[in-house]
Write a protein that holds these residues in place. Sequence first.
Motif, short mmCIF file in Angstrom:
data_model
loop_
_atom_site.label_atom_id
_atom_site.label_comp_id
_atom_site.label_asym_id
_atom_site.label_seq_id
_atom_site.Cartn_x
_atom_site.Cartn_y
_atom_site.Cartn_z
N SER A 53 0.89 -1.36 -0.15
CA SER A 53 0.02 0.09 0.04
C SER A 53 0.77 1.39 -0.14
O SER A 53 2.17 1.24 0.29
CB SER A 53 -1.06 -0.24 1.13
N CYS A 54 0.19 1.92 -0.37
CA CYS A 54 1.06 3.36 -0.49
C CYS A 54 -0.08 4.80 -0.56
O CYS A 54 -1.05 4.73 -1.03
CB CYS A 54 1.70 3.46 -2.09
N THR A 55 0.55 5.86 0.37
CA THR A 55 -0.24 7.16 0.43
C THR A 55 0.75 7.95 -0.07
O THR A 55 1.92 8.12 0.26
CB THR A 55 -0.58 7.09 1.90
N ARG A 56 0.12 8.99 -0.91
CA ARG A 56 0.92 10.33 -1.35
C ARG A 56 0.12 11.41 -1.33
O ARG A 56 -1.14 11.51 -1.86
CB ARG A 56 1.44 9.84 -2.89
N LYS A 57 0.49 12.46 -0.73
CA LYS A 57 -0.28 13.51 -0.83
C LYS A 57 0.59 15.01 -1.16
O LYS A 57 1.61 14.92 -0.51
CB LYS A 57 -0.64 13.94 0.69
N THR A 58 0.15 15.57 -1.95
CA THR A 58 0.89 16.74 -2.43
C THR A 58 -0.12 17.86 -2.58
O THR A 58 -1.39 17.46 -2.25
CB THR A 58 1.36 16.53 -3.95
N GLU A 103 -1.63 19.09 -5.12
CA GLU A 103 -2.25 18.54 -6.45
C GLU A 103 -3.19 17.28 -6.31
O GLU A 103 -4.19 17.11 -6.71
CB GLU A 103 -1.28 18.35 -7.60
N THR A 104 -2.69 16.36 -5.53
CA THR A 104 -3.61 15.07 -5.14
C THR A 104 -3.31 14.44 -3.97
O THR A 104 -2.32 14.72 -3.31
CB THR A 104 -3.00 13.83 -6.30
N ASP A 105 -4.28 13.73 -3.73
CA ASP A 105 -4.26 13.05 -2.22
C ASP A 105 -4.85 11.65 -2.47
O ASP A 105 -5.85 11.23 -3.09
CB ASP A 105 -5.11 13.73 -1.23
N ILE A 106 -3.95 10.68 -2.55
CA ILE A 106 -4.10 9.41 -3.06
C ILE A 106 -3.82 8.24 -2.21
O ILE A 106 -2.64 8.15 -1.52
CB ILE A 106 -3.59 8.70 -4.38
N THR A 107 -4.59 7.18 -1.82
CA THR A 107 -4.43 6.22 -0.88
C THR A 107 -4.80 4.89 -1.92
O THR A 107 -5.71 4.72 -2.44
CB THR A 107 -5.05 5.98 0.34
N LEU A 108 -3.86 3.92 -1.98
CA LEU A 108 -3.98 2.80 -2.80
C LEU A 108 -3.36 1.55 -2.09
O LEU A 108 -2.48 1.67 -1.34
CB LEU A 108 -3.20 2.94 -4.09
N SER A 109 -3.96 0.36 -2.40
CA SER A 109 -3.66 -0.89 -1.89
C SER A 109 -3.68 -1.93 -2.87
O SER A 109 -4.90 -1.87 -3.53
CB SER A 109 -3.99 -1.15 -0.43
N ILE A 110 -2.73 -2.76 -3.09
CA ILE A 110 -2.88 -3.69 -3.95
C ILE A 110 -2.65 -5.20 -3.41
O ILE A 110 -1.53 -5.19 -2.50
CB ILE A 110 -2.17 -3.59 -5.34
N ASN A 111 -3.39 -6.27 -3.55
CA ASN A 111 -2.98 -7.49 -3.18
C ASN A 111 -2.85 -8.36 -4.39
O ASN A 111 -3.74 -8.76 -5.12
CB ASN A 111 -4.18 -8.22 -2.37
N LEU A 112 -1.61 -8.80 -4.58
CA LEU A 112 -1.14 -9.45 -5.77
C LEU A 112 -1.68 -10.80 -5.97
O LEU A 112 -1.88 -11.52 -6.98
CB LEU A 112 0.46 -9.56 -5.98
N ASP A 113 -2.06 -11.38 -4.69
CA ASP A 113 -2.74 -12.60 -4.89
C ASP A 113 -4.10 -12.60 -4.56
O ASP A 113 -4.67 -13.39 -3.67
CB ASP A 113 -1.94 -13.56 -3.79
#
Length: 196
Positions: A7-12, A14-24
Amino acid sequence: MENRIGSCTRKTKETDITLSINLDGSGRNQIDTGIPFFDHMLDGFARHGLFDLNVKAKGDLDVDCHHTIEDTGIVLGEAVAKALGNKAGIKRYGSFLLPMDEVLALCAIDLSGRPYLKYDAEFTVPYLGAMDTEMIQEFFYAVSYSAAMNLHLKIMDQGNNHHMAEALFKAFGKALDMATQEEPRIKEVWSTKGSL
Ligand SMILES: [Mn+2]
């Protein structure tokens, strides 16, 4: 093996994004970027890559869709890299040739640690919904460098623009699923250099 989740969160400004990925995962997803066509593309990516994907992006859509799509690509690449860790025991390469009616799209991936995007797709309309078609390349470029993957995308047979975009995202999902799969015959990092 446990599910590989990043998972990754990024806030600037311009944008505020929270994302998580489960490859399985199994393709379940919850995606809200404020750009319905982009959500539709990420849904196709997750569903056909069998990734569980959660994306919440709030961007400066009053400007245009550029920052939101580019930054979502950066965050997705980072989350994939985190989920993969040192990449021991994975297939590393993946490719898929995806037909969508008249359109044929190719995606080939090497999780090499060396970012490179080779993109060959020409759209004949400037927008799909509220998404600029030129942002498709920007998205994949961002993913390629933030995940440090070698990513080739090519439209082999042109046609309807919606089909071309969707075929690229689905082919990317299929190829990434293949590249991230475990290879039971390999326990270590599959590289002559010893690291990826
Ligand atoms: Mn569609």
